[in-house]
Design an enzyme around this catalytic site. Structure first.
Site, PDB file in Angstrom:
ATOM      1  CD  GLU A   1     -26.686  61.628   2.984  1.00 31.69           C
ATOM      2  OE1 GLU A   1     -27.450  60.810   2.487  1.00 31.69           O
ATOM      3  OE2 GLU A   1     -25.482  61.428   3.129  1.00 31.69           O
TER       4      GLU A   1
ATOM      5  CB  CYS B   1     -23.796  63.732  12.998  1.00 34.13           C
ATOM      6  SG  CYS B   1     -22.442  63.995  11.862  1.00 34.13           S
TER       7      CYS B   1
ATOM      8  CB  CYS C   1     -16.284  69.186   1.713  1.00 36.13           C
ATOM      9  SG  CYS C   1     -14.912  69.861   2.693  1.00 36.13           S
TER      10      CYS C   1
ATOM     11  CB  CYS D   1     -10.093  64.469   3.148  1.00 35.06           C
ATOM     12  SG  CYS D   1      -9.868  66.031   4.019  1.00 35.06           S
TER      13      CYS D   1
ATOM     14  CB  CYS E   1     -13.866  62.477   3.050  1.00 33.01           C
ATOM     15  SG  CYS E   1     -15.409  63.316   3.443  1.00 33.01           S
TER      16      CYS E   1
ATOM     17  CB  CYS F   1     -17.385  59.101   9.986  1.00 30.69           C
ATOM     18  SG  CYS F   1     -17.698  59.343  11.675  1.00 30.69           S
TER      19      CYS F   1
HETATM   20  N1  SAH Z   1     -14.855  68.596   7.691  1.00 36.65           N
HETATM   21  C1  SAH Z   1     -14.767  68.310   9.051  1.00 36.65           C
HETATM   22  C2  SAH Z   1     -16.014  67.688   9.638  1.00 36.65           C
HETATM   23  C3  SAH Z   1     -16.721  66.654   8.816  1.00 36.65           C
HETATM   24  S1  SAH Z   1     -15.932  65.110   8.616  1.00 36.65           S
HETATM   25  C4  SAH Z   1     -13.541  67.451   9.339  1.00 36.65           C
HETATM   26  O1  SAH Z   1     -12.926  66.959   8.412  1.00 36.65           O
HETATM   27  O2  SAH Z   1     -13.194  67.338  10.519  1.00 36.65           O
HETATM   28  C5  SAH Z   1     -16.127  64.359  10.223  1.00 36.65           C
HETATM   29  C6  SAH Z   1     -15.086  63.294  10.546  1.00 36.65           C
HETATM   30  O3  SAH Z   1     -15.271  62.115   9.736  1.00 36.65           O
HETATM   31  C7  SAH Z   1     -13.677  63.766  10.263  1.00 36.65           C
HETATM   32  O4  SAH Z   1     -12.797  63.403  11.290  1.00 36.65           O
HETATM   33  C8  SAH Z   1     -13.355  63.025   8.996  1.00 36.65           C
HETATM   34  O5  SAH Z   1     -11.993  62.939   8.778  1.00 36.65           O
HETATM   35  C9  SAH Z   1     -14.025  61.696   9.224  1.00 36.65           C
HETATM   36  N2  SAH Z   1     -14.190  60.913   8.000  1.00 36.65           N
HETATM   37  C10 SAH Z   1     -14.338  61.378   6.742  1.00 36.65           C
HETATM   38  N3  SAH Z   1     -14.458  60.341   5.886  1.00 36.65           N
HETATM   39  C11 SAH Z   1     -14.383  59.207   6.612  1.00 36.65           C
HETATM   40  C12 SAH Z   1     -14.483  57.816   6.289  1.00 36.65           C
HETATM   41  N4  SAH Z   1     -14.696  57.404   5.044  1.00 36.65           N
HETATM   42  N5  SAH Z   1     -14.385  56.928   7.294  1.00 36.65           N
HETATM   43  C13 SAH Z   1     -14.201  57.344   8.575  1.00 36.65           C
HETATM   44  N6  SAH Z   1     -14.121  58.641   8.935  1.00 36.65           N
HETATM   45  C14 SAH Z   1     -14.208  59.567   7.967  1.00 36.65           C
HETATM   46 FE1  SF4 Z   2     -14.237  67.995   3.867  1.00 35.86          FE
HETATM   47 FE2  SF4 Z   2     -14.498  65.360   4.200  1.00 35.86          FE
HETATM   48 FE3  SF4 Z   2     -12.106  66.509   4.463  1.00 35.86          FE
HETATM   49 FE4  SF4 Z   2     -13.986  66.938   6.342  1.00 35.86          FE
HETATM   50  S1  SF4 Z   2     -13.024  64.962   5.843  1.00 35.86           S
HETATM   51  S2  SF4 Z   2     -12.644  68.461   5.368  1.00 35.86           S
HETATM   52  S3  SF4 Z   2     -15.828  66.938   5.031  1.00 35.86           S
HETATM   53  S4  SF4 Z   2     -13.319  66.414   2.572  1.00 35.86           S
END
Ligand code: SAH
Ligand code: SF4
Length: 377
Positions: A92, A105, A112, A116, A119, A342
């Site tokens: 996406e 973006c 991934c 996390c 996410c 995000c």
């Molecule tokens: N993997 C990279 C970039 C992609 S995620 C990273 O983790 O930085 C981009 C941003 O969105 C990151 O700061 C991530 O922590 C945040 N993010 C992920 N899931 C989210 C959620 N459910 N709500 C708000 N921010 C989120």
């Molecule tokens: Fe991967 Fe999501 Fe963690 Fe970014 S926030 S490193 S996309 S699992």
């Protein structure tokens, strides 16, 4: 042997390619302009190349883009594209329009591996790295859809953030190649301040990044201590917070101009990391890092088990950091009705209708937060 896809090759690699087929290196600049400034995909139409070179290129090479499956537009103007890549997986890409600019973006991986806990992409698991053609191809497709390749048409995309699906530093070479095309004057010519790489802390790669490219850096911190961060961002068990902050400082110190700041991303999750003592601990933790802090209200998705921060907690958290002298922005939730916010990106093909229904049910509960900046970079 298959054709060579020239779409994702940065200038140096394209020069090597022309060299390898006995052509002059300056052909690389001509070709990059055709592809990334004119939006031209057919070699036969590249009129400043000799006929025989055009024929050779058509025989040996291709300019192959990923394929747009669908495009949703949110009520706030945010656009989300579902894009199919080789092998049938989908990624996406999101465009967030703002008054003076627009931020694209883009994704770096299908899924991934870093898992996390908050996410949606992480929940999906890891499928594969995107090629540099698939990464820069997202920018090409967005530019094309805004008619940016036409003469005198306004530039809608002023910023690119590597904040879509995937961890960019886990796909280092392809991400660096595609970012150098974003910066390249003969391609998209974006300013280094307007191309941002966001990472959750793959430190060996972060330590190398500053040797090969100069872009803005955002670090996904989300917690002020190792215990809490271990439970949210599992890679923290391998590379703890203090080392992450050292590496981020090391990155900006490598850059030629002073005044650089790291953006610290902090996703606020109700009752998990949004307490006043967390804000105070964060202020202490960041005192030696030139940075600004971007607070991101957690975006909910099905099965996450977490809730969005309340406005009261968000405001208190921000006020504590501001009173400690930090520049703080709050990322507004955009594109929620099309699940483009995000952490909501999961490459789903069939959940559009379901999502829009869910959004309509939920919209009453969403209260406005004080908007400082949309992306906050
Ligand atoms: N993997 C990279 C970039 C992609 S995620 C990273 O983790 O930085 C981009 C941003 O969105 C990151 O700061 C991530 O922590 C945040 N993010 C992920 N899931 C989210 C959620 N459910 N709500 C708000 N921010 C989120
Ligand atoms: Fe991967 Fe999501 Fe963690 Fe970014 S926030 S490193 S996309 S699992």
């Amino acid at each position: 042997m298959g054709k060579v896809n020239l779409l994702g090759l940065p200038l140096g690699k394209l020069e090597d390619f022309f060299d390898s087929i006995g052509e002059k290196k300056f052909r690389a600049t001509q070709l990059i302009k055709w592809i990334h400034q004119e939006g031209q995909r057919e070699f036969s139409k590249m009129t400043n190349l000799s006929k025989s070179l055009r024929e050779t290129l058509a025989r040996k090479c291709e300019i192959k883009l990923p394929e747009i499956v669908s495009c949703d537009e949110s009520s706030d103007g945010t656009k989300k594209w579902l894009i199919k890549v080789d092998g049938g997986s989908c990624i996406e890409m999101v465009f967030i329009p703002e008054r003076e600019r627009g931020t694209l973006c883009i994704s770096s991986q299908v899924g991934c591996s870093l898992d996390c806990s908050f996410c949606a992409t992480g929940k999906q698991g890891f499928h594969r790295d995107l090629t540099s053609a698939e990464i820069i191809g997202q920018l090409w497709l967005a530019a094309d859809s805004f008619n940016q390749f036409l003469k005198n048409s306004p530039r809608k995309i002023s910023n690119v953030v590597m904040m879509g699906m995937g961890e960019p530093l886990m796909n280092f070479d392809n991400v660096v190649d595609s970012m150098s095309l974003m910066l390249e004057d003969n391609a998209y010519g974006l300013s280094k301040r307007r191309v941002t790489l966001s990472t959750s802390g793959v430190l060996p790669m972060l330590d190398k990044l500053g040797d090969v490219i100069d872009v803005s850096l955002a670090i996904s911190l989300h917690a002020p201590n190792d215990d809490l961060r271990n439970s949210l961002v599992p890679i923290n068990k391998k590379y703890p917070i203090s080392k992450f902050i050292d590496s981020a400082r090391g990155y900006i110190e490598k850059m030629p101009d002073n005044h650089r700041k790291v953006t610290v991303e902090y996703t606020l999750i109700d009752k998990i990391n949004d307490r006043r003592h967390h804000a105070k601990e964060l202020a202490q933790l960041l005192k030696d890092l030139p940075c600004k802090i971007n607070l991101i209200p957690f975006n909910e998705f099905e099965g996450s088990g977490y809730k969005k921060v309340t406005n009261t907690a968000l405001n208190h958290f921000r006020d504590i950091l501001v009173s400690e002298g930090y520049t703080v922005t709050v990322r507004t939730t955009r594109g929620d009705d099309i699940a483009a916010a995000c952490g909501q990106l999961a490459g789903n093909v069939n959940d559009r209708t379901k999502r829009q229904k869910r959004f309509k049910e939920r919209i009453q509960d969403i209260q406005p937060v004080k908007v400082l900046d949309t992306i906050g970079l």
